[in-house]
Design a protein around this motif. Structure first.
Motif, PDB file in Angstrom:
ATOM      1  N   MET A   1     -69.654 -50.040  90.750  1.00 34.51           N
ATOM      2  CA  MET A   1     -68.894 -51.278  90.636  1.00 34.51           C
ATOM      3  C   MET A   1     -67.754 -51.038  89.647  1.00 34.51           C
ATOM      4  SD  MET A   1     -70.636 -53.675  92.381  1.00 34.51           S
ATOM      5  CE  MET A   1     -70.190 -55.192  91.658  1.00 34.51           C
ATOM      6  N   ASP A   2     -66.549 -51.162  90.130  1.00 35.01           N
ATOM      7  CA  ASP A   2     -65.396 -50.872  89.284  1.00 35.01           C
ATOM      8  C   ASP A   2     -64.422 -52.045  89.200  1.00 35.01           C
ATOM      9  OD1 ASP A   2     -64.400 -50.843  91.816  1.00 35.01           O
ATOM     10  OD2 ASP A   2     -63.662 -48.799  91.752  1.00 35.01           O
ATOM     11  N   ASN A   3     -64.926 -53.230  89.423  1.00 36.82           N
ATOM     12  CA  ASN A   3     -64.121 -54.455  89.397  1.00 36.82           C
ATOM     13  C   ASN A   3     -63.057 -54.498  90.486  1.00 36.82           C
ATOM     14  OD1 ASN A   3     -65.479 -55.797  87.358  1.00 36.82           O
ATOM     15  ND2 ASN A   3     -64.358 -54.695  85.777  1.00 36.82           N
ATOM     16  N   ASP A   4     -63.205 -53.680  91.491  1.00 39.33           N
ATOM     17  CA  ASP A   4     -62.324 -53.756  92.653  1.00 39.33           C
ATOM     18  C   ASP A   4     -62.618 -55.102  93.323  1.00 39.33           C
ATOM     19  OD1 ASP A   4     -61.762 -53.465  95.611  1.00 39.33           O
ATOM     20  OD2 ASP A   4     -60.956 -51.562  94.880  1.00 39.33           O
ATOM     21  N   PRO A   5     -61.596 -55.782  93.846  1.00 37.03           N
ATOM     22  CA  PRO A   5     -61.829 -57.101  94.448  1.00 37.03           C
ATOM     23  C   PRO A   5     -62.928 -57.126  95.507  1.00 37.03           C
ATOM     24  CG  PRO A   5     -59.495 -56.752  94.173  1.00 37.03           C
ATOM     25  CD  PRO A   5     -60.177 -55.445  93.794  1.00 37.03           C
ATOM     26  N   LYS A   6     -63.087 -56.052  96.275  1.00 34.94           N
ATOM     27  CA  LYS A   6     -64.145 -56.067  97.294  1.00 34.94           C
ATOM     28  C   LYS A   6     -65.537 -56.072  96.670  1.00 34.94           C
ATOM     29  CE  LYS A   6     -63.859 -51.094  98.176  1.00 34.94           C
ATOM     30  NZ  LYS A   6     -62.538 -50.795  97.675  1.00 34.94           N
ATOM     31  N   HIS A   7     -65.624 -55.639  95.393  1.00 27.95           N
ATOM     32  CA  HIS A   7     -66.913 -55.645  94.715  1.00 27.95           C
ATOM     33  C   HIS A   7     -67.149 -56.929  93.938  1.00 27.95           C
ATOM     34  CE1 HIS A   7     -66.359 -51.021  94.613  1.00 27.95           C
ATOM     35  NE2 HIS A   7     -66.930 -51.395  95.734  1.00 27.95           N
ATOM     36  N   THR A   8     -66.110 -57.724  93.750  1.00 27.86           N
ATOM     37  CA  THR A   8     -66.240 -58.930  92.933  1.00 27.86           C
ATOM     38  C   THR A   8     -66.051 -60.212  93.745  1.00 27.86           C
ATOM     39  OG1 THR A   8     -63.904 -58.780  92.316  1.00 27.86           O
ATOM     40  CG2 THR A   8     -65.492 -57.760  90.816  1.00 27.86           C
ATOM     41  N   SER A   9     -66.007 -60.103  95.048  1.00 22.75           N
ATOM     42  CA  SER A   9     -65.840 -61.287  95.887  1.00 22.75           C
ATOM     43  C   SER A   9     -67.049 -62.212  95.727  1.00 22.75           C
ATOM     44  CB  SER A   9     -65.673 -60.885  97.351  1.00 22.75           C
ATOM     45  OG  SER A   9     -66.875 -60.337  97.844  1.00 22.75           O
ATOM     46  N   LYS A  10     -66.880 -63.452  96.101  1.00 26.54           N
ATOM     47  CA  LYS A  10     -67.960 -64.430  95.975  1.00 26.54           C
ATOM     48  C   LYS A  10     -69.182 -64.034  96.801  1.00 26.54           C
ATOM     49  CE  LYS A  10     -64.994 -68.333  94.897  1.00 26.54           C
ATOM     50  NZ  LYS A  10     -64.462 -69.611  95.339  1.00 26.54           N
ATOM     51  N   VAL A  11     -68.945 -63.531  98.006  1.00 25.55           N
ATOM     52  CA  VAL A  11     -70.077 -63.163  98.857  1.00 25.55           C
ATOM     53  C   VAL A  11     -70.868 -61.990  98.251  1.00 25.55           C
ATOM     54  CG1 VAL A  11     -68.784 -61.595 100.393  1.00 25.55           C
ATOM     55  CG2 VAL A  11     -70.799 -62.774 101.248  1.00 25.55           C
ATOM     56  N   VAL A  12     -70.155 -61.037  97.659  1.00 24.16           N
ATOM     57  CA  VAL A  12     -70.843 -59.912  97.014  1.00 24.16           C
ATOM     58  C   VAL A  12     -71.584 -60.400  95.775  1.00 24.16           C
ATOM     59  CG1 VAL A  12     -70.521 -57.715  95.802  1.00 24.16           C
ATOM     60  CG2 VAL A  12     -69.277 -58.160  97.926  1.00 24.16           C
ATOM     61  N   ALA A  13     -70.929 -61.211  94.958  1.00 23.82           N
ATOM     62  CA  ALA A  13     -71.571 -61.745  93.756  1.00 23.82           C
ATOM     63  C   ALA A  13     -72.843 -62.512  94.108  1.00 23.82           C
ATOM     64  CB  ALA A  13     -70.594 -62.631  92.990  1.00 23.82           C
ATOM     65  N   LYS A  14     -72.778 -63.328  95.153  1.00 26.66           N
ATOM     66  CA  LYS A  14     -73.958 -64.085  95.586  1.00 26.66           C
ATOM     67  C   LYS A  14     -75.068 -63.151  96.040  1.00 26.66           C
ATOM     68  CE  LYS A  14     -75.470 -67.739  98.784  1.00 26.66           C
ATOM     69  NZ  LYS A  14     -76.808 -67.293  98.683  1.00 26.66           N
ATOM     70  N   TRP A  15     -74.703 -62.119  96.809  1.00 25.42           N
ATOM     71  CA  TRP A  15     -75.708 -61.172  97.297  1.00 25.42           C
ATOM     72  C   TRP A  15     -76.388 -60.477  96.116  1.00 25.42           C
ATOM     73  CZ3 TRP A  15     -77.138 -56.156  96.896  1.00 25.42           C
ATOM     74  CH2 TRP A  15     -78.052 -55.686  97.839  1.00 25.42           C
ATOM     75  N   LEU A  16     -75.613 -60.078  95.128  1.00 23.23           N
ATOM     76  CA  LEU A  16     -76.183 -59.404  93.960  1.00 23.23           C
ATOM     77  C   LEU A  16     -77.155 -60.323  93.224  1.00 23.23           C
ATOM     78  CD1 LEU A  16     -72.957 -57.625  92.678  1.00 23.23           C
ATOM     79  CD2 LEU A  16     -74.951 -56.532  93.734  1.00 23.23           C
ATOM     80  N   ILE A  17     -76.777 -61.585  93.066  1.00 22.83           N
ATOM     81  CA  ILE A  17     -77.657 -62.549  92.394  1.00 22.83           C
ATOM     82  C   ILE A  17     -78.910 -62.789  93.229  1.00 22.83           C
ATOM     83  CG2 ILE A  17     -77.872 -64.978  91.707  1.00 22.83           C
ATOM     84  CD1 ILE A  17     -74.848 -64.788  90.915  1.00 22.83           C
ATOM     85  N   ASP A  18     -78.734 -63.040  94.523  1.00 19.57           N
ATOM     86  CA  ASP A  18     -79.868 -63.306  95.411  1.00 19.57           C
ATOM     87  C   ASP A  18     -80.852 -62.142  95.449  1.00 19.57           C
ATOM     88  OD1 ASP A  18     -78.667 -65.719  95.986  1.00 19.57           O
ATOM     89  OD2 ASP A  18     -78.014 -65.139  98.013  1.00 19.57           O
ATOM     90  N   ASN A  19     -80.339 -60.935  95.306  1.00 17.49           N
ATOM     91  CA  ASN A  19     -81.186 -59.745  95.374  1.00 17.49           C
ATOM     92  C   ASN A  19     -81.548 -59.196  93.997  1.00 17.49           C
ATOM     93  OD1 ASN A  19     -81.493 -58.874  98.376  1.00 17.49           O
ATOM     94  ND2 ASN A  19     -79.418 -59.675  98.145  1.00 17.49           N
ATOM     95  N   LYS A  20     -81.248 -60.001  92.979  1.00 15.99           N
ATOM     96  CA  LYS A  20     -81.619 -59.682  91.594  1.00 15.99           C
ATOM     97  C   LYS A  20     -81.141 -58.291  91.160  1.00 15.99           C
ATOM     98  CE  LYS A  20     -85.667 -62.702  91.627  1.00 15.99           C
ATOM     99  NZ  LYS A  20     -85.289 -63.529  92.680  1.00 15.99           N
ATOM    100  N   VAL A  21     -79.905 -57.973  91.516  1.00 12.69           N
ATOM    101  CA  VAL A  21     -79.305 -56.701  91.126  1.00 12.69           C
ATOM    102  C   VAL A  21     -78.586 -56.904  89.800  1.00 12.69           C
ATOM    103  CG1 VAL A  21     -77.622 -54.922  91.730  1.00 12.69           C
ATOM    104  CG2 VAL A  21     -79.028 -55.969  93.515  1.00 12.69           C
ATOM    105  N   LYS A  22     -78.978 -56.135  88.797  1.00  9.29           N
ATOM    106  CA  LYS A  22     -78.336 -56.216  87.494  1.00  9.29           C
ATOM    107  C   LYS A  22     -77.067 -55.365  87.532  1.00  9.29           C
ATOM    108  CE  LYS A  22     -79.066 -55.578  82.596  1.00  9.29           C
ATOM    109  NZ  LYS A  22     -79.965 -55.144  81.535  1.00  9.29           N
ATOM    110  N   VAL A  23     -75.958 -55.977  87.170  1.00  8.32           N
ATOM    111  CA  VAL A  23     -74.667 -55.290  87.196  1.00  8.32           C
ATOM    112  C   VAL A  23     -74.166 -55.135  85.767  1.00  8.32           C
ATOM    113  CG1 VAL A  23     -72.290 -55.397  88.024  1.00  8.32           C
ATOM    114  CG2 VAL A  23     -74.144 -56.254  89.459  1.00  8.32           C
ATOM    115  N   LEU A  24     -73.789 -53.931  85.417  1.00  9.23           N
ATOM    116  CA  LEU A  24     -73.234 -53.675  84.097  1.00  9.23           C
ATOM    117  C   LEU A  24     -71.778 -54.101  84.062  1.00  9.23           C
ATOM    118  CD1 LEU A  24     -74.595 -50.055  83.550  1.00  9.23           C
ATOM    119  CD2 LEU A  24     -75.530 -52.163  82.611  1.00  9.23           C
ATOM    120  N   GLU A  25     -71.327 -54.566  82.909  1.00  9.00           N
ATOM    121  CA  GLU A  25     -69.907 -54.868  82.763  1.00  9.00           C
ATOM    122  C   GLU A  25     -69.163 -53.549  82.765  1.00  9.00           C
ATOM    123  OE1 GLU A  25     -68.575 -57.559  79.750  1.00  9.00           O
ATOM    124  OE2 GLU A  25     -70.489 -58.646  79.815  1.00  9.00           O
TER     125      GLU A  25
END
Length: 98
Positions: A1-25
């Motif tokens: 995850m490099d803060n590229d827009p395709k990695h920070t879109s709402k759908v990706v953010a929701k998927w990460l939360i729903d799947n309990k994926v911890k993302v480092l800043e």
């Protein structure tokens, strides 16, 4: 995850939360510390120099150029890693010459 827009879109953010994926800043435009990225850049440079004109030719040139990259090149990328890491730390994550 490099803060590229395709990695920070709402759908990706929701998927990460729903799947309990911890993302480092991670800072945008941060140096890539993975030696394979430099290998991909070398392959891209070699293929681009041969100017493929279609997908078939692109595939063929990728295969040809890949076989021409000597294993010692890969070794040098890995051997240079400590120096690269030291520079990244020295520049506090900002751009380096690598």
């Amino acid at each position: 995850m490099d803060n590229d827009p395709k990695h920070t879109s709402k759908v990706v953010a929701k998927w990460l939360i729903d799947n309990k994926v911890k993302v480092l800043e991670w800072p945008s435009q941060s140096p890539d510390l993975n030696p394979i990225e430099h290998l991909w850049a070398e392959l891209k440079k070699r293929v681009r120099a041969r100017r493929p004109t279609n997908l078939t030719q692109l595939h063929q040139l990728c295969l040809e150029e890949w076989t021409k990259i000597h294993p010692t090149y890969c070794g040098k990328l890995v051997e240079g890693y400590p120096k690269h890491l030291t520079q990244v730390k020295q520049f506090k994550g900002n751009a380096t010459k690598y």
